[in-house]
Enzyme design. Sequence first.
Site, short mmCIF file in Angstrom:
data_model
loop_
_atom_site.label_atom_id
_atom_site.label_comp_id
_atom_site.label_asym_id
_atom_site.label_seq_id
_atom_site.Cartn_x
_atom_site.Cartn_y
_atom_site.Cartn_z
CB SER A 104 -0.95 0.02 1.19
OG SER A 104 -1.73 1.20 1.11
N GLY A 112 -4.05 -3.10 8.74
CA GLY A 112 -3.48 -3.77 9.91
C GLY A 112 -2.85 -5.12 9.62
CG ASP A 127 -5.22 2.82 -0.25
OD1 ASP A 127 -6.15 2.01 -0.37
OD2 ASP A 127 -4.16 2.56 0.36
CG ASP A 131 -6.54 -2.23 2.38
OD1 ASP A 131 -5.49 -1.98 3.00
OD2 ASP A 131 -7.06 -1.44 1.56
CG MET A 145 -11.47 3.74 0.21
SD MET A 145 -10.06 3.75 1.33
CE MET A 145 -8.73 3.71 0.13
CG MET A 199 -8.52 7.65 0.61
SD MET A 199 -7.85 7.87 2.25
CE MET A 199 -6.98 6.32 2.46
N GLY A 242 -9.85 4.70 5.23
CA GLY A 242 -9.57 6.13 5.35
C GLY A 242 -8.17 6.46 5.82
CG PHE A 243 -7.24 7.71 8.60
CD1 PHE A 243 -6.71 8.96 8.28
CD2 PHE A 243 -8.58 7.62 8.93
CE1 PHE A 243 -7.52 10.09 8.29
CE2 PHE A 243 -9.40 8.75 8.94
CZ PHE A 243 -8.87 9.99 8.62
CG MET A 295 -12.30 -2.12 3.55
SD MET A 295 -10.63 -1.82 2.90
CE MET A 295 -9.93 -0.77 4.18
CG HIS A 327 -3.61 -1.36 -2.08
ND1 HIS A 327 -4.67 -2.14 -2.50
CD2 HIS A 327 -4.12 -0.50 -1.17
CE1 HIS A 327 -5.78 -1.76 -1.86
NE2 HIS A 327 -5.47 -0.75 -1.06
CG HIS A 352 -9.03 0.36 -1.86
ND1 HIS A 352 -8.61 0.32 -0.54
CD2 HIS A 352 -10.39 0.34 -1.82
CE1 HIS A 352 -9.67 0.28 0.26
NE2 HIS A 352 -10.76 0.30 -0.49
C1 DX5 Z 1 -6.92 2.28 4.38
C2 DX5 Z 1 -6.24 1.87 3.10
C3 DX5 Z 1 -5.15 0.90 3.28
C4 DX5 Z 1 -4.00 1.35 4.14
C5 DX5 Z 1 -3.47 0.14 4.84
O1 DX5 Z 1 -8.12 2.88 4.12
O2 DX5 Z 1 -7.19 1.31 2.22
O3 DX5 Z 1 -4.68 0.40 2.03
O4 DX5 Z 1 -2.96 1.96 3.42
O5 DX5 Z 1 -2.49 0.54 5.70
P1 DX5 Z 1 -1.86 -0.35 6.84
O6 DX5 Z 1 -1.30 -1.59 6.18
O7 DX5 Z 1 -0.84 0.54 7.40
O8 DX5 Z 1 -2.95 -0.68 7.79
ZN ZN Z 2 -6.55 0.21 0.46
#
Ligand code: DX5
Ligand code: ZN
Length: 214
Positions: free
Chosen positions: A8, A177, A35, A175, A68, A37, A142-143, A137, A33, A66
């Site tokens: 990511s 943690g 993201d 995706d 969002m 947003m 979001g973060f 998810m 990956h 991805h």
């Molecule tokens: C969160 C993203 C993830 C994020 C995962 O909304 O979609 O892709 O970057 O980050 P980690 O692996 O740090 O949890």
């Molecule tokens: Zn993601």
Amino acid sequence: MNTIISASLLAADFTDLGCDCERAAAAGCDWLHFDIMDGLFVPSISFGDPVLQCVSGIAEIPVDVHMMVTDPVRYVKRYADFGAARITFHSEATDDVIGTIDAIKACGIPAGLAIKPKTPVSEIEKYIPLVDMVLVMTVEPGFGGQAFMPETLDKIRQVRALADAMDLPLNIQVDGGINGKTASLVREAGANVLVSGSYLFAAEDMEKAVSSLR
Ligand code: DX5
Ligand code: ZN
């Protein structure tokens, strides 16, 4: 199914993004990956068109987008044109899931359907035969850098059971943690595409970190 690792880029060093893309590929990641947003579907705004164009221009491995984003169908064609190898969107972000899947497929790339931790699998069950991948998810989107939510494991098991019952070789992506400890939990539950951001990019030895996820 072979485990696919998608790095990511949200956790990459944006002052040296090209270098981090190369680093992820060299460390054995399978996909990058990306993201996107929009500040509406999720509170934050990440990066968009010009960054996607740059990244897909230099990427040595496929770019896994991805979205969002609210009403994602608006952006499908442009992201495909900018080099997305596959596009995943959220079922909660649109009233027209099938239309959005069809728009992605019309661009000649695989479609993925994502659900947030609180969205039940029953909401997307009927779409499973239409997609290449379901993203469960494992944190609220979001973060980056959030803790894995163990209550999502059961949803991964449910999606895998449905796919098996339909005899579909479905990719199940997780995706949020994902690290050396949580990877085995999600793999045992049936996930085969593991997204990881902060764990991989903060690792002293990224190659070792990638291996620890497989
Ligand atoms: C969160 C993203 C993830 C994020 C995962 O909304 O979609 O892709 O970057 O980050 P980690 O692996 O740090 O949890
Ligand atoms: Zn993601």
